[in-house]
Design a protein around this motif. Structure first.
Motif, PDB file in Angstrom:
ATOM      1  N   ASN A  37       0.807  -1.229   0.000  1.00  0.00           N
ATOM      2  CA  ASN A  37       0.000   0.000   0.000  1.00  0.00           C
ATOM      3  C   ASN A  37       0.835   1.271   0.000  1.00  0.00           C
ATOM      4  O   ASN A  37       0.337   2.332  -0.398  1.00  0.00           O
ATOM      5  N   THR A  38       2.051   1.173   0.506  1.00  0.00           N
ATOM      6  CA  THR A  38       2.769   2.384   0.922  1.00  0.00           C
ATOM      7  C   THR A  38       3.895   2.836  -0.006  1.00  0.00           C
ATOM      8  O   THR A  38       4.275   4.004   0.020  1.00  0.00           O
ATOM      9  N   ASN A  73       1.136  -8.985  -0.431  1.00  0.00           N
ATOM     10  CA  ASN A  73       1.819  -7.942   0.342  1.00  0.00           C
ATOM     11  C   ASN A  73       2.841  -8.605   1.268  1.00  0.00           C
ATOM     12  O   ASN A  73       2.457  -9.297   2.212  1.00  0.00           O
ATOM     13  N   PRO A  74       4.147  -8.409   1.007  1.00  0.00           N
ATOM     14  CA  PRO A  74       5.174  -9.087   1.789  1.00  0.00           C
ATOM     15  C   PRO A  74       5.657  -8.306   3.014  1.00  0.00           C
ATOM     16  O   PRO A  74       6.445  -8.813   3.805  1.00  0.00           O
ATOM     17  N   ALA A 115       6.627  -3.092  11.024  1.00  0.00           N
ATOM     18  CA  ALA A 115       7.635  -2.160  10.511  1.00  0.00           C
ATOM     19  C   ALA A 115       6.986  -1.071   9.660  1.00  0.00           C
ATOM     20  O   ALA A 115       7.503   0.036   9.551  1.00  0.00           O
ATOM     21  N   LYS A 116       5.843  -1.404   9.047  1.00  0.00           N
ATOM     22  CA  LYS A 116       5.148  -0.475   8.152  1.00  0.00           C
ATOM     23  C   LYS A 116       3.646  -0.570   8.425  1.00  0.00           C
ATOM     24  O   LYS A 116       2.920  -1.317   7.752  1.00  0.00           O
ATOM     25  N   SER A 143      12.365  -1.407  -0.951  1.00  0.00           N
ATOM     26  CA  SER A 143      12.789  -2.658  -0.339  1.00  0.00           C
ATOM     27  C   SER A 143      11.665  -3.203   0.543  1.00  0.00           C
ATOM     28  O   SER A 143      10.894  -2.438   1.129  1.00  0.00           O
ATOM     29  N   ILE A 144      11.567  -4.522   0.600  1.00  0.00           N
ATOM     30  CA  ILE A 144      10.549  -5.168   1.427  1.00  0.00           C
ATOM     31  C   ILE A 144      10.880  -4.912   2.903  1.00  0.00           C
ATOM     32  O   ILE A 144      12.026  -5.047   3.329  1.00  0.00           O
ATOM     33  N   LYS A 145       9.860  -4.528   3.654  1.00  0.00           N
ATOM     34  CA  LYS A 145      10.071  -4.126   5.056  1.00  0.00           C
ATOM     35  C   LYS A 145       9.942  -5.335   5.989  1.00  0.00           C
ATOM     36  O   LYS A 145       8.909  -5.995   6.030  1.00  0.00           O
TER      37      LYS A 145
END
Length: 206
Positions: A68-69, A98-99, A104-105, A203-205
């Motif tokens: 989403n972000t 959504n990984p 963290a997010k 980058s994946i959070k």
């Protein structure tokens, strides 16, 4: 004493090589083109669990790791919707995952996913990678990171990995439609020409 000093560089070298080799084994780089992927079972925004095996008539899938972000992921949302509209009926539906770790997010929480999907009118599953167990298997590192897989006698085989196209921010500037070209080739029974490109995104959070 001299022998001890001579041994120090050797010990350091062994330690370095060992650390490097451990890094490679613990950080699996994930699927490559030609690999057979494992099925997964992830929760969709409607609360139902989704697996690839649920799609009996599918010829393959467009799997996109998105969120989403991330500004890059947001910039691609309309294009992902268009891909599903174009290819789902031809046997290649979009599966979005959504990984990101919502701790963290927070903007990538399950509730936020439901809201975003409703706002955008997603026509495809938007799955949550709870525990972040699936994206490492694929080797995904960005949002978005995209995979085209084809159903074969061997299983689901990876045919393309990378970006959707060559213009991450501006859809008007696209000149190379890598992912569409890959699916079109598979539908025509042809070899995918460009099998890998660099995924551009956040980058994946973890």
């Amino acid at each position: 004493m001299k022998k001890v000093f001579k041994l120090i560089p050797l010990i350091a070298l062994v330690f370095f090589v060992s650390a490097f080799s451990n890094d490679n084994t613990t950080h699996n780089h994930g699927y490559d083109v030609g690999d057979v992927i494992e099925d997964f079972n992830l929760k969709n925004i409607d609360g139902k669990m989704v697996s690839l095996s649920d799609y009996k008539d599918a010829k393959g899938f467009i799997i996109t790791f998105t969120c989403n972000t991330c500004p890059f992921a947001i910039a691609y949302e309309d294009r992902i919707i268009a891909l599903d509209k174009k290819y789902a009926s031809k046997g290649y539906p979009v599966i979005a995952i959504n990984p990101n770790n919502p701790e963290a997010k927070p903007g990538d929480s399950f509730e936020a996913m439901k809201t975003r999907a409703k706002e955008k009118g997603f026509t495809f599953p938007y799955l949550v990678d709870e525990g972040q167990k699936i994206y490492p298997k694929f080797g995904a590192t960005k949002t978005p990171h995209n995979y085209v897989v084809q159903k074969t006698k061997k299983g689901m085989v990876v045919k393309y990995i990378g970006a959707i196209d060559d213009s991450s921010r501006n859809p008007e500037a696209v000149s190379e439609t890598y992912l569409e070209d890959a699916v079109d080739a598979l539908l025509a029974g042809e070899e995918v020409k460009t099998k890998k490109t660099k995924a551009i995104g956040c980058s994946i959070k973890v």
